[in-house]
Design a protein around this motif. Structure first.
Motif, short mmCIF file in Angstrom:
data_model
loop_
_atom_site.label_atom_id
_atom_site.label_comp_id
_atom_site.label_asym_id
_atom_site.label_seq_id
_atom_site.Cartn_x
_atom_site.Cartn_y
_atom_site.Cartn_z
N ASN A 97 0.38 13.71 2.11
CA ASN A 97 0.73 12.25 2.25
C ASN A 97 0.65 11.35 1.15
O ASN A 97 1.81 10.68 1.10
N MET A 98 -0.29 11.52 0.50
CA MET A 98 -0.57 10.55 -0.61
C MET A 98 0.68 10.59 -1.74
O MET A 98 1.23 9.70 -2.24
N GLY A 99 0.79 12.12 -2.02
CA GLY A 99 1.79 12.16 -2.78
C GLY A 99 3.43 11.56 -2.51
O GLY A 99 4.19 11.01 -3.21
N SER A 100 3.72 11.75 -1.32
CA SER A 100 4.81 11.13 -0.72
C SER A 100 4.96 9.57 -0.69
O SER A 100 6.04 9.07 -0.92
N TYR A 101 3.84 8.89 -0.44
CA TYR A 101 3.96 7.41 -0.67
C TYR A 101 3.84 7.23 -1.99
O TYR A 101 4.69 6.08 -2.17
N VAL A 102 3.38 7.61 -2.89
CA VAL A 102 3.53 7.43 -4.47
C VAL A 102 4.92 7.58 -4.89
O VAL A 102 5.43 6.68 -5.66
N HIS A 183 0.08 -1.29 2.98
CA HIS A 183 1.04 -2.32 3.52
C HIS A 183 2.31 -1.36 4.08
O HIS A 183 2.56 -1.69 5.10
N GLN A 184 2.57 -0.47 3.19
CA GLN A 184 3.68 0.59 3.75
C GLN A 184 2.95 1.57 5.06
O GLN A 184 4.01 1.38 6.12
N MET A 185 1.90 1.56 4.99
CA MET A 185 1.13 2.47 6.22
C MET A 185 1.36 1.65 7.36
O MET A 185 1.50 1.93 8.50
N THR A 186 0.96 0.31 7.18
CA THR A 186 0.81 -0.75 8.25
C THR A 186 2.18 -1.05 9.03
O THR A 186 2.40 -1.09 10.15
N THR A 187 3.26 -1.07 8.06
CA THR A 187 4.41 -1.46 8.68
C THR A 187 4.93 -0.06 9.30
O THR A 187 5.72 -0.51 10.48
N GLU A 188 4.82 0.94 9.00
CA GLU A 188 5.30 2.09 9.59
C GLU A 188 4.51 2.31 10.96
O GLU A 188 4.96 2.72 12.03
N PHE A 189 3.23 1.92 10.97
CA PHE A 189 2.74 1.77 12.16
C PHE A 189 3.12 0.95 13.22
O PHE A 189 3.10 1.14 14.58
N GLY A 210 12.54 1.62 9.44
CA GLY A 210 11.54 2.80 9.67
C GLY A 210 12.04 4.28 9.67
O GLY A 210 11.42 4.98 9.33
N GLN A 211 13.19 4.42 10.34
CA GLN A 211 13.82 5.70 10.01
C GLN A 211 13.98 6.22 8.81
O GLN A 211 13.85 7.32 8.39
N ALA A 212 14.33 5.35 7.79
CA ALA A 212 14.37 5.67 6.29
C ALA A 212 13.09 6.23 5.83
O ALA A 212 13.12 7.17 5.10
N ALA A 213 12.12 5.64 6.29
CA ALA A 213 10.82 5.99 5.87
C ALA A 213 10.15 7.33 6.23
O ALA A 213 9.67 7.94 5.71
#
Length: 262
Positions: A97-102, A183-189, A210-213
Motif C-alpha cells: 500500500n505504501m509503495g502504491s501511494y508513493v 490527504h489522499q487516504m482521507t479523500t479516498e475514504f 476516485g475511480q482513477a485512484a
C-alpha cells in the motif's frame, strides 16, 4: 508530575532530560535504557511510537531503542526495520500500500508508514550499514536545524524537544509527503463514503477522480505480481490484463498470445 516519555531511562539521565526538556539521541547510549522489550510478540502501543533509535551498525547485533509517548524508553533485541514492521502491523496497511501511494503521488523513498494520524518515516540514515532510525512525525510540531551540525531539533506536541542526526530540509520534505499521503487516504475514504450514502444524502463529488485512484492501486498490485513471476511490465499489455481482471473475465491467460503483448 511524572513524565511518561522519560520512563525506562537511568535515573540520572532521566532527571537531566526532564530538567532541560531535551532528549539528545546523538548522545544516547544503549546502557542509558534500563528496560527491555519482551521477546516474542511484544505488546506495546505501537501507534504512540515517537522514535526508534538504531544502534545496529553491523550484522553482529540487533539492538534498538524504541520510545513511545505513553510508556517511554525500551531496549529491544530487534532491528529498527523489525520494529517498523510491528508498527505497520498495528494498522490496516501493508508495505505494498505504501509503495502504491508513493508511486501514485510521485514521492520519494524510503517508504513511510501512514495510516490515520500515524506518520512514521526513516531518519538518521548512515552512510554504510543499511540500518536507519525512525521518527513518528505525528507528534512533531516544529522541525529546525541545529546550527553548525548535521542535526535536527524537533519540538514535540508535549513541549519537549528531540535532537538527532538528519537535515531539517529532508525531514520537512518527508513530513510534507506523509501529509500528502494522509490527504489522499482521507479523500479516498470520503469517496467510498459518498458511494455508501443513501441517494437523497449524497454530496457533490467535486473534481476528485476516485475511480482513477482505485485503478492505480490495482495496476500497481498487478505489476508487482507480474514482477514476482519474472514478467516485466514491458512484456505484456498491463492495461488489457487489468481490464479483464476488473471485468471478472476468468478465461485462462497465455502470455504468448499476441493480444497480451505490450
Amino acid at each position: 508530575m511524572v513524565n511518561p516519555l522519560t520512563r525506562g531511562l537511568r535515573p540520572e539521565l532521566r532527571s537531566q532530560i526532564e530538567r532541560e526538556n531535551v532528549i539528545d539521541f546523538t548522545k544516547l547510549q544503549l546502557d542509558d535504557v534500563i528496560r527491555r522489550l519482551p521477546t516474542g510478540e511484544p505488546e506495546l502501543d505501537w501507534q504512540s511510537v515517537v522514535f526508534i533509535k538504531n544502534f545496529r551498525q553491523t550484522n553482529l547485533a540487533a539492538d534498538s531503542v524504541v520510545v513511545t509517548m505513553r510508556d517511554g524508553f525500551f531496549r529491544a533485541a530487534l532491528t529498527p526495520k523489525a520494529l517498523a514492521n510491528l508498527i505497520l502491523m498495528s494498522t490496516n496497511m501493508v508495505w505494498l500500500n505504501m509503495g502504491s501511494y508513493v508511486k501514485m503521488l510521485g514521492l520519494s523513498e524510503p517508504l513511510p508508514i501512514v495510516s490515520g494520524r500515524l506518520r512514521v518515516v526513516v531518519t538518521e540514515q548512515p552512510k554504510r550499514g543499511g540500518h536507519n532510525s525512525w521518527i513518528g512525525l505525528q507528534f512533531v510540531d516544529n522541525i529546525n536545524a541545529v546550527w553548525g551540525k548535521k542535526q535536527v531539533r524537533a519540538q514535540l506536541e508535549n513541549g519537549m524537544e528531540m535532537i538527532f542526526s538528519d537535515s531539517a530540509e529532508r525531514l520537512r520534505k518527508k513530513n510534507d509527503e506523509t501529509l500528502r499521503i494522509a490527504h489522499q487516504m482521507t479523500t479516498e475514504f470520503q469517496y467510498t463514503q459518498y458511494h455508501a450514502q443513501p441517494v437523497n444524502a449524497r454530496l457533490p463529488r467535486g473534481a476528485y477522480d476516485g475511480q482513477a485512484a482505485i485503478e492505480f492501486h490495482q495496476r500497481y498490485l498487478l505489476v508487482n505480481g507480474l514482477n514476482l513471476m519474472g514478467i516485466s511490465e514491458s512484456q505484456v499489455d498491463v492495461t488489457l490484463l487489468l481490464k479483464r481482471l476488473r471485468q471478472g473475465n476468468k478465461e485462462a491467460l497465455h502470455f504468448d498470445d499476441e493480444r497480451f503483448r505490450a
